[in-house]
Motif scaffolding. Structure first.
Motif, PDB file in Angstrom:
ATOM      1  N   TRP A   1       0.838  -1.191   0.000  1.00 10.97           N
ATOM      2  CA  TRP A   1       0.000   0.000   0.000  1.00 10.97           C
ATOM      3  C   TRP A   1       0.871   1.237   0.000  1.00 10.97           C
ATOM      4  O   TRP A   1       2.038   1.204   0.346  1.00 10.97           O
TER       5      TRP A   1
ATOM      6  N   PRO B   1       0.685   5.782  -1.290  1.00 10.40           N
ATOM      7  CA  PRO B   1       0.023   6.770  -2.130  1.00 10.40           C
ATOM      8  C   PRO B   1       0.274   6.484  -3.610  1.00 10.40           C
ATOM      9  O   PRO B   1       1.374   6.107  -3.999  1.00 10.40           O
ATOM     10  N   GLY B   2      -0.786   6.635  -4.407  1.00  7.86           N
ATOM     11  CA  GLY B   2      -0.649   6.518  -5.849  1.00  7.86           C
ATOM     12  C   GLY B   2      -0.105   7.820  -6.424  1.00  7.86           C
ATOM     13  O   GLY B   2       0.217   8.759  -5.685  1.00  7.86           O
ATOM     14  N   PRO B   3      -0.012   7.909  -7.737  1.00  2.00           N
ATOM     15  CA  PRO B   3       0.540   9.101  -8.382  1.00  2.00           C
ATOM     16  C   PRO B   3      -0.176  10.401  -8.001  1.00  2.00           C
ATOM     17  O   PRO B   3       0.442  11.450  -7.928  1.00  2.00           O
TER      18      PRO B   3
ATOM     19  N   ASP C   1      -3.553   9.718  -3.573  1.00  3.49           N
ATOM     20  CA  ASP C   1      -4.564   8.879  -2.929  1.00  3.49           C
ATOM     21  C   ASP C   1      -3.989   7.491  -2.675  1.00  3.49           C
ATOM     22  O   ASP C   1      -3.076   7.059  -3.364  1.00  3.49           O
ATOM     23  N   TYR C   2      -4.551   6.803  -1.679  1.00  2.00           N
ATOM     24  CA  TYR C   2      -4.049   5.467  -1.352  1.00  2.00           C
ATOM     25  C   TYR C   2      -4.447   4.429  -2.393  1.00  2.00           C
ATOM     26  O   TYR C   2      -5.581   4.394  -2.852  1.00  2.00           O
ATOM     27  N   LEU C   3      -3.489   3.611  -2.741  1.00  2.00           N
ATOM     28  CA  LEU C   3      -3.688   2.443  -3.587  1.00  2.00           C
ATOM     29  C   LEU C   3      -3.249   1.251  -2.746  1.00  2.00           C
ATOM     30  O   LEU C   3      -2.110   1.213  -2.273  1.00  2.00           O
TER      31      LEU C   3
ATOM     32  N   ARG D   1      -2.934  -2.940  -2.447  1.00  3.33           N
ATOM     33  CA  ARG D   1      -2.868  -4.155  -3.260  1.00  3.33           C
ATOM     34  C   ARG D   1      -2.619  -5.361  -2.368  1.00  3.33           C
ATOM     35  O   ARG D   1      -1.997  -5.241  -1.324  1.00  3.33           O
TER      36      ARG D   1
ATOM     37  N   ALA E   1      -6.561  -5.140  -6.144  1.00  2.38           N
ATOM     38  CA  ALA E   1      -6.147  -3.746  -5.944  1.00  2.38           C
ATOM     39  C   ALA E   1      -7.381  -2.885  -5.733  1.00  2.38           C
ATOM     40  O   ALA E   1      -8.441  -3.157  -6.299  1.00  2.38           O
TER      41      ALA E   1
ATOM     42  N   GLU F   1      -8.443   1.430  -5.182  1.00  2.00           N
ATOM     43  CA  GLU F   1      -8.109   2.852  -5.065  1.00  2.00           C
ATOM     44  C   GLU F   1      -9.431   3.598  -4.931  1.00  2.00           C
ATOM     45  O   GLU F   1     -10.098   3.881  -5.922  1.00  2.00           O
TER      46      GLU F   1
ATOM     47  N   GLY G   1      -9.829   8.350  -1.457  1.00  2.00           N
ATOM     48  CA  GLY G   1      -8.375   8.309  -1.292  1.00  2.00           C
ATOM     49  C   GLY G   1      -7.881   7.842   0.062  1.00  2.00           C
ATOM     50  O   GLY G   1      -6.685   7.912   0.337  1.00  2.00           O
TER      51      GLY G   1
ATOM     52  N   ALA H   1      -9.879   1.917   1.236  1.00  2.00           N
ATOM     53  CA  ALA H   1      -9.226   0.980   0.312  1.00  2.00           C
ATOM     54  C   ALA H   1      -9.124  -0.406   0.935  1.00  2.00           C
ATOM     55  O   ALA H   1      -9.358  -1.417   0.274  1.00  2.00           O
TER      56      ALA H   1
END
Length: 87
Positions: free
Chosen positions: A22, A24-26, A29-31, A33, A50, A52, A56, A61
């Motif tokens: 886990w 932050p994504g680009p 926000d949290y992504l 997996r 996954a 998202e 966020g 998630a």
């Protein structure tokens, strides 16, 4: 009620080898997996989940992954398994 916490797959499997990921994504926000190798008597199946969420948030998630994991448990017999042999 959905359990919020570290995502993990649980019984009814013989063996679960999992790796939660886990961060932050680009967009910040949290992504979250979850990668797992789930083994039963009939063989093993690889699982990659996954989530998202729109808000966020990590907790959201994780709750989403828990729901996906529960769906997998309920539908696991619809997936083909393989048996891996080491050389």
């Amino acid at each position: 009620m959905t359990r919020v916490g570290r995502p993990r797959l649980r019984r009814p499997f013989s063996t679960v080898r999992a790796s939660p990921l886990w961060g932050p994504g680009p967009g910040g926000d949290y992504l979250v997996r979850q990668l797992a190798l789930v083994s039963e008597e009939s063989g093993s199946v690889g699982v990659a989940l996954a989530a998202e969420p729109d808000d966020g948030q990590f907790a959201t998630a994780t709750a989403m992954l828990n729901e996906l994991g529960q769906w997998f448990v309920e539908h696991r017999h619809n997936f083909s398994t393989v048996t891996c042999h080491t050389a």
